[in-house]
Design a protein around this motif. Structure first.
Motif, PDB file in Angstrom:
ATOM      1  N   VAL A   1      58.895  46.376  31.970  1.00 45.31           N
ATOM      2  CA  VAL A   1      58.534  46.471  33.396  1.00 45.31           C
ATOM      3  C   VAL A   1      58.095  47.875  33.789  1.00 45.31           C
TER       4      VAL A   1
ATOM      5  N   ARG B   1      55.310  49.220  34.074  1.00 42.17           N
ATOM      6  CA  ARG B   1      54.152  49.263  34.979  1.00 42.17           C
ATOM      7  C   ARG B   1      54.195  48.150  36.028  1.00 42.17           C
ATOM      8  N   ALA B   2      55.338  47.506  36.156  1.00 38.70           N
ATOM      9  CA  ALA B   2      55.453  46.386  37.096  1.00 38.70           C
ATOM     10  C   ALA B   2      55.574  46.888  38.535  1.00 38.70           C
ATOM     11  N   VAL B   3      55.157  46.037  39.471  1.00 38.45           N
ATOM     12  CA  VAL B   3      55.335  46.352  40.885  1.00 38.45           C
ATOM     13  C   VAL B   3      56.823  46.273  41.216  1.00 38.45           C
TER      14      VAL B   3
ATOM     15  N   LYS C   1      58.632  44.586  43.352  1.00 36.87           N
ATOM     16  CA  LYS C   1      59.236  43.261  43.495  1.00 36.87           C
ATOM     17  C   LYS C   1      59.543  42.652  42.137  1.00 36.87           C
ATOM     18  N   ARG C   2      58.593  42.727  41.214  1.00 37.73           N
ATOM     19  CA  ARG C   2      58.790  42.189  39.868  1.00 37.73           C
ATOM     20  C   ARG C   2      59.906  42.940  39.150  1.00 37.73           C
ATOM     21  N   ARG C   3      59.940  44.243  39.300  1.00 43.19           N
ATOM     22  CA  ARG C   3      60.965  45.039  38.637  1.00 43.19           C
ATOM     23  C   ARG C   3      62.352  44.668  39.153  1.00 43.19           C
TER      24      ARG C   3
ATOM     25  N   GLU D   1      63.330  41.766  40.565  1.00 43.22           N
ATOM     26  CA  GLU D   1      63.691  40.433  40.069  1.00 43.22           C
ATOM     27  C   GLU D   1      64.159  40.506  38.623  1.00 43.22           C
ATOM     28  N   PHE D   2      63.406  41.238  37.813  1.00 45.53           N
ATOM     29  CA  PHE D   2      63.728  41.389  36.393  1.00 45.53           C
ATOM     30  C   PHE D   2      65.114  42.004  36.225  1.00 45.53           C
TER      31      PHE D   2
END
Length: 239
Positions: free
Chosen positions: A37, A39-41, A43-45, A47-48
């Motif tokens: 993650v 480079r994830a945004v 929100k994605r980070r 959730e992860f």
């Protein structure tokens, strides 16, 4: 919520929106997870991280030292040796379910917002027989979004299927029947596999069984695949 849908040997941990800060308190991703993650945004980070915090606590409750959980083939999490499990997250909810692989061959969980599917999605995922059954269920209780429940069930079935086979399972390759229990907000599901099923403990699996519930604005489903001495639908595998 998820705990009630699974056998007693399964350890579950869940986090609702108001629990998320507590869930990730003191949690740092392992380097292997961080790389996924990086480079994830945001929100994605989040959730992860939240769902892996749930998984770590489930492993601890099972008496297992937590390990990194990174996506493997087709994004399925790679569980430590001796364990099998499943994770799910949607807006405002995350959960993980973990069990020793001697107690269950596989499992799958899924949670979705309890609302109708976007237009056109049901036609893409449902068999004609499934749509006909949903129509009957909707006539009996229109307060349940049966189309979303079917979608969630298909997701749980796939999550239980893939670790056993390493193969894709199309929406059209499992015919799912949903049954409601008295009260109408929970029940059972059965997925009849329309392609050759996995072989577990020398027996080929013909169907997966599970449970569902609607609660707190969510629909949740879970499927578990027992070992041979725990009883299931199957037939001896041919040599």
């Amino acid at each position: 919520m998820i705990e009630e849908l699974l056998p007693g040997a399964v350890v579950t941990v869940e986090a609702y929106a108001h629990d998320e800060d507590a869930a990730v308190d003191g949690i740092e991703l392992y380097p292997e997870e961080e790389a996924v993650v990086a480079r994830a945004v945001a929100k994605r980070r989040r959730e992860f991280t939240v769902v892996r915090a749930c998984a770590r606590r489930a492993m601890e409750k099972l008496g297992v030292t937590p390990r990194a959980l990174v996506p493997g083939q087709r994004g399925a999490p790679v569980w430590p040796d001796g364990l099998t499990g499943s994770m799910t997250h949607c807006e405002g909810y995350a959960a993980a379910a973990v069990v020793r692989d001697g107690d269950l061959a596989s499992l799958g969980i899924d949670a979705e917002p309890h609302g109708p599917l976007p237009e056109g999605v049901l036609a893409a995922i449902a068999l004609p027989a499934e749509e006909a059954r949903l129509d009957r269920l909707s006539a009996g209780d229109p307060t349940v979004h049966w189309d979303r429940l079917l979608f969630s069930a298909k997701e749980s079935v796939y999550k239980a299927w893939f670790p056993l086979t390493g193969r894709w399972l199309d929406f059209s390759e499992a015919d799912i029947e949903v049954c409601a229990e008295p009260g109408g907000r929970s029940g059972t599901l059965r997925a009849q596999l329309l392609v050759p099923g996995p072989v577990v403990d020398g027996r080929r699996i013909d169907a997966f069984d599970g449970r569902w519930t609607v609660r707190r604005g969510l629909v949740a489903t879970a499927v578990s695949v027992p070992r041979d001495d725990h009883g299931r639908s199957g037939s001896p595998a041919s040599a």
